[in-house]
Each structure stands twice: as structure tokens, then as C-alpha cells.
Motif scaffolding. Structure first.
Motif, mmCIF file in Angstrom:
data_model
loop_
_atom_site.group_PDB
_atom_site.id
_atom_site.type_symbol
_atom_site.label_atom_id
_atom_site.label_comp_id
_atom_site.label_asym_id
_atom_site.label_seq_id
_atom_site.Cartn_x
_atom_site.Cartn_y
_atom_site.Cartn_z
ATOM 1 N N ALA A 120 0.842 -1.195 0.000
ATOM 2 C CA ALA A 120 0.000 0.000 0.000
ATOM 3 C C ALA A 120 0.878 1.247 0.000
ATOM 4 C CB ALA A 120 -0.900 -0.003 1.236
ATOM 5 N N LYS A 121 0.274 2.365 -0.393
ATOM 6 C CA LYS A 121 0.969 3.656 -0.332
ATOM 7 C C LYS A 121 0.174 4.600 0.553
ATOM 8 C CE LYS A 121 -2.082 6.191 -2.846
ATOM 9 N NZ LYS A 121 -2.850 7.352 -2.329
ATOM 10 N N ILE A 122 0.884 5.590 1.095
ATOM 11 C CA ILE A 122 0.216 6.727 1.727
ATOM 12 C C ILE A 122 0.748 7.991 1.066
ATOM 13 C CG2 ILE A 122 -0.323 5.688 3.959
ATOM 14 C CD1 ILE A 122 2.241 7.009 5.079
ATOM 15 N N ASN A 123 -0.074 9.023 1.079
ATOM 16 C CA ASN A 123 0.344 10.337 0.596
ATOM 17 C C ASN A 123 0.880 11.148 1.765
ATOM 18 O OD1 ASN A 123 -2.180 9.514 -1.210
ATOM 19 N ND2 ASN A 123 -0.860 10.856 -2.423
ATOM 20 N N LEU A 124 2.151 11.486 1.725
ATOM 21 C CA LEU A 124 2.701 12.421 2.712
ATOM 22 C C LEU A 124 2.262 13.839 2.376
ATOM 23 C CD1 LEU A 124 6.316 10.965 2.994
ATOM 24 C CD2 LEU A 124 4.443 10.690 4.634
ATOM 25 N N SER A 125 2.071 14.091 1.092
ATOM 26 C CA SER A 125 1.600 15.393 0.631
ATOM 27 C C SER A 125 0.816 15.175 -0.657
ATOM 28 C CB SER A 125 2.790 16.333 0.377
ATOM 29 O OG SER A 125 2.351 17.614 -0.019
ATOM 30 N N LEU A 126 -0.290 15.889 -0.810
ATOM 31 C CA LEU A 126 -1.114 15.759 -2.011
ATOM 32 C C LEU A 126 -1.677 17.123 -2.370
ATOM 33 C CD1 LEU A 126 -3.848 13.018 -2.650
ATOM 34 C CD2 LEU A 126 -4.067 15.360 -3.485
ATOM 35 N N ASP A 127 -1.336 17.595 -3.567
ATOM 36 C CA ASP A 127 -1.844 18.884 -4.034
ATOM 37 C C ASP A 127 -2.441 18.720 -5.421
ATOM 38 O OD1 ASP A 127 -2.465 21.549 -3.972
ATOM 39 O OD2 ASP A 127 -0.421 22.283 -4.272
ATOM 40 N N ILE A 128 -3.440 19.531 -5.723
ATOM 41 C CA ILE A 128 -4.078 19.568 -7.037
ATOM 42 C C ILE A 128 -3.770 20.929 -7.654
ATOM 43 C CG2 ILE A 128 -6.229 19.307 -8.324
ATOM 44 C CD1 ILE A 128 -5.488 16.818 -6.715
ATOM 45 N N LEU A 129 -3.130 20.910 -8.822
ATOM 46 C CA LEU A 129 -2.668 22.169 -9.429
ATOM 47 C C LEU A 129 -3.660 22.752 -10.425
ATOM 48 C CD1 LEU A 129 1.092 21.272 -10.018
ATOM 49 C CD2 LEU A 129 0.002 22.220 -7.969
ATOM 50 N N GLY A 130 -4.464 21.897 -11.049
ATOM 51 C CA GLY A 130 -5.419 22.414 -12.035
ATOM 52 C C GLY A 130 -6.003 21.279 -12.850
ATOM 53 N N LYS A 131 -7.006 21.632 -13.661
ATOM 54 C CA LYS A 131 -7.676 20.646 -14.520
ATOM 55 C C LYS A 131 -7.002 20.650 -15.887
ATOM 56 C CE LYS A 131 -11.775 18.242 -15.214
ATOM 57 N NZ LYS A 131 -13.207 18.423 -15.140
ATOM 58 N N GLN A 166 -6.737 19.445 -20.071
ATOM 59 C CA GLN A 166 -7.650 19.387 -21.212
ATOM 60 C C GLN A 166 -8.186 17.975 -21.433
ATOM 61 O OE1 GLN A 166 -5.591 21.120 -24.588
ATOM 62 N NE2 GLN A 166 -6.371 23.164 -24.100
ATOM 63 N N ASP A 167 -7.433 16.960 -20.958
ATOM 64 C CA ASP A 167 -7.888 15.580 -21.143
ATOM 65 C C ASP A 167 -8.893 15.148 -20.074
ATOM 66 O OD1 ASP A 167 -6.311 15.258 -18.904
ATOM 67 O OD2 ASP A 167 -4.784 14.025 -19.880
ATOM 68 N N GLY A 168 -9.266 16.099 -19.193
ATOM 69 C CA GLY A 168 -10.260 15.789 -18.170
ATOM 70 C C GLY A 168 -9.671 15.370 -16.841
ATOM 71 N N PHE A 169 -8.394 14.977 -16.827
ATOM 72 C CA PHE A 169 -7.720 14.642 -15.578
ATOM 73 C C PHE A 169 -7.213 15.922 -14.906
ATOM 74 C CE2 PHE A 169 -7.413 10.747 -18.072
ATOM 75 C CZ PHE A 169 -7.727 9.776 -17.134
ATOM 76 N N HIS A 170 -6.691 15.758 -13.689
ATOM 77 C CA HIS A 170 -6.121 16.893 -12.959
ATOM 78 C C HIS A 170 -4.599 16.756 -12.885
ATOM 79 C CE1 HIS A 170 -10.292 17.359 -11.583
ATOM 80 N NE2 HIS A 170 -9.975 18.606 -11.294
ATOM 81 N N ASP A 171 -3.914 17.885 -12.941
ATOM 82 C CA ASP A 171 -2.486 17.898 -12.660
ATOM 83 C C ASP A 171 -2.300 17.816 -11.155
ATOM 84 O OD1 ASP A 171 -0.839 18.019 -14.999
ATOM 85 O OD2 ASP A 171 -1.685 19.993 -15.433
ATOM 86 N N VAL A 172 -1.498 16.843 -10.736
ATOM 87 C CA VAL A 172 -1.290 16.612 -9.304
ATOM 88 C C VAL A 172 0.175 16.863 -8.951
ATOM 89 C CG1 VAL A 172 -3.147 14.917 -9.160
ATOM 90 C CG2 VAL A 172 -0.803 14.144 -9.620
ATOM 91 N N GLU A 173 0.399 17.054 -7.670
ATOM 92 C CA GLU A 173 1.755 17.148 -7.127
ATOM 93 C C GLU A 173 1.701 16.413 -5.794
ATOM 94 O OE1 GLU A 173 4.632 20.804 -7.500
ATOM 95 O OE2 GLU A 173 3.519 21.006 -5.612
ATOM 96 N N MET A 174 2.209 15.179 -5.797
ATOM 97 C CA MET A 174 2.041 14.309 -4.638
ATOM 98 C C MET A 174 3.388 13.731 -4.219
ATOM 99 S SD MET A 174 -1.342 12.110 -5.748
ATOM 100 C CE MET A 174 -0.515 11.251 -7.097
#
Length: 283
Positions: free
Chosen positions: A9-20, A22-30
Motif C-alpha cells: 500500500a501507499k500513503i500520501n505524505l503530501s497531495l496537491d491539485i494544481l489544475g484541470k 484538457q484531457d479531463g484529468f487533474h495535474d497533481v503534485e504528490m
């Protein structure tokens, strides 16, 4: 022929969402790391050109909807493999918990079949293939500790966290990542300081790592599932250094340096939540 693959399993020590995107997914910074809570994936080669999945979980399908099945099917099609495979999964990671259990199973199948079918695919290529299955799969192929960006395809290795205990508590609900991501308004989110976490890991500083923990999705999940917020408050009062939701939830985890203190937090949460685990960080 057969082999076993561990699917942590994984855990997120940090999780940020930068924006949406064009392909419908979100840019993440984790920043993600693996923990010593794992499924066990057993792969048996079959002469017949078929894929079979076996697992004892009424919450996880064993057909083409299963991510492990999709991983095997992807490799078969991509590399014209005529052999079949029987996939047996012993589940220990809770389902729909924000711990990437399904993604880790898929990654284990990619790694294992790469060996069994003698495909000689590089780890980088396996990670690219994994993205076709799910955004967490590239990291799960890599394992360890990493900064993950884009929609999950960019995995940058980081130093492992300082040795510590992880107490996890999962309420008796499942959370759909799609439902949570659908409600994101990036301008309204709180954004953690990802670079601060990178610096803390580079310095091997446990206290600073705890201070830098953050998850931009907590407010959305807490709004939809108030019981998740209550579990976080309970664990904070139980004595963990810092407490965070992993992924889109609902699992809450706390970090503790010493085993005795970890045991106290674990015992406190056992009376408050059905599924509680006490494990080590292995990332």
C-alpha cells in the motif's frame, strides 16, 4: 511456472491539485511512500490463452473490471503473448481506502509477468503502460518514495522517510476518487507546501516531515463524509505526531516514532474504528 509479487500500500505524505487538464484529468503534485501493509499476488502461467483472477473479496470484481486483470490483458495485447495466466490475490489492503490497493496489485502483475513472460521491459516502460490502467499505477510499479506529478506519469525518486510507525484507521465506508475529483474547485482548495516535504525528506528530519504533511482533498472528503473528519480528530487526540488522510480517503493515518507510543494510538483507535493497522514505513 509461477512466482509471487508483493503489492504494498501507499500513503500520501503530501497531495496537491494544481489544475484541470484538457484531457479531463487533474495535474497533481504528490509525495507518496510505501508502507508495510501488502497484498500478495501469485502468478501461474497457463497454456490456454486466458486470464483468470481469484480473490476472496466481495468488494473486488474478478473479471475484466479488476485492475490486475487489466494489467495482464494490456501486456498480452501489447506484446502479442499467447500464454495465459492465473492471478491469485490475497488481499490485506482495504478496498476503496485511498491506499492504492488495486493499483498496487496491477503494478505487481506488470512486474511479475514481465519476468514470467521474459518480456525484458524496462521499469520506465512498465510505468508508462501502468498509466493506461490508473494514475497511481506508475508509482506502484516504481515503489519506494517519490514526487509524482502530471496526472501520475512523472515519478521522481526521493529519499525514504525517517524510520517510523504508521497507524491507519479506515471507517466502514468506501470513497470513490472520481466522485471527489469531480467536486474539485482548485481556487477554493488549501494547498500544501510540497517543497517543504521534499526538503524534510532530504534532511531525514522526522519532525519537519510531520509538519509538512498536507492533503488538498481533505476538505472535500470531510464535507461528504463527516465521519472521516471525526476519525482524524480522534487520532490527533490519541497522540500521533501528525495525522492526515491518504489519497481521496477515507483512510486516516498518523505517524509515530516509537513503538510504545504507536501501540497506544493503535489501541485508542481500535475502540473507535473497525479497521485499524499498525505498520512501518518501508518507502
Amino acid at each position: 511456472m509461477f512466482l509471487y509479487e508483493k503489492a504494498p500500500a501507499k500513503i500520501n505524505l503530501s497531495l496537491d491539485i494544481l489544475g484541470k487538464r484538457q484531457d479531463g484529468f487533474h495535474d497533481v503534485e504528490m509525495i507518496m511512500t510505501t508502507i508495510d501493509l501488502s497484498d500478495r499476488v501469485e502468478l501461474h502461467l497457463l497454456e490456454k490463452d486466458t486470464i483468470k483472477v481469484s480473490l476472496e473479496s466481495r468488494f473486488v470484481p474478478n473479471d475484466e473490471r479488476n485492475l490486475a486483470y487489466q494489467a495482464a490483458n494490456l501486456l498480452k495485447k501489447e506484446y502479442q503473448v499467447s500464454q495465459g495466466v492465473f492471478i491469485k490475490i490475497d488481499k490485506s489492503i482495504p478496498v476503496s481506502a485511498g491506499l492504492a490497493g488495486g493499483s498496487s496489485d496491477a503494478a505487481a502483475v506488470l512486474r511479475g509477468l514481465n519476468k514470467l513472460w521474459n518480456l525484458n521491459i524496462s521499469t520506465e516502460k512498465l510505468m508508462q503502460l501502468g498509466l493506461c490502467i490508473g494514475s497511481d499505477v506508475p508509482f506502484c510499479v516504481y515503489n519506494g518514495t517519490a514526487l509524482v506529478t502530471g496526472r501520475g506519469e512523472q515519478v521522481i525518486p526521493l529519499p525514504a522517510p525517517p524510520s517510523c510507525w504508521v497507524i491507519l484507521a479506515k471507517p466502514n465506508i468506501g470513497v470513490s476518487s472520481k466522485t471527489i475529483f469531480h467536486q474539485i474547485n482548485v481556487e477554493e482548495l488549501w494547498h500544501p507546501n510540497t517543497q517543504r516535504m521534499v526538503d524534510a525528506l532530504s534532511a531525514g528530519d522526522f519532525a519537519e516531515m510531520c509538519e509538512a504533511m498536507g492533503n488538498a482533498l481533505e476538505s472535500i472528503t470531510f464535507y461528504n463524509y463527516p465521519e472521516v473528519a471525526r476519525i482524524k480528530e480522534k487520532m490527533k487526540k490519541s497522540g500521533a505526531y501528525n495525522v492526515l488522510m491518504s489519497g481521496s480517503g477515507p483512510t486516516i493515518y498518523g505517524l509515530v516514532e516509537h513503538e510504545g507510543q504507536a501501540q497506544r494510538v493503535y489501541n485508542s483507535m481500535r475502540g473507535f474504528c473497525d479497521e485499524v493497522y499498525m505498520v512501518r514505513i518501508i518507502g
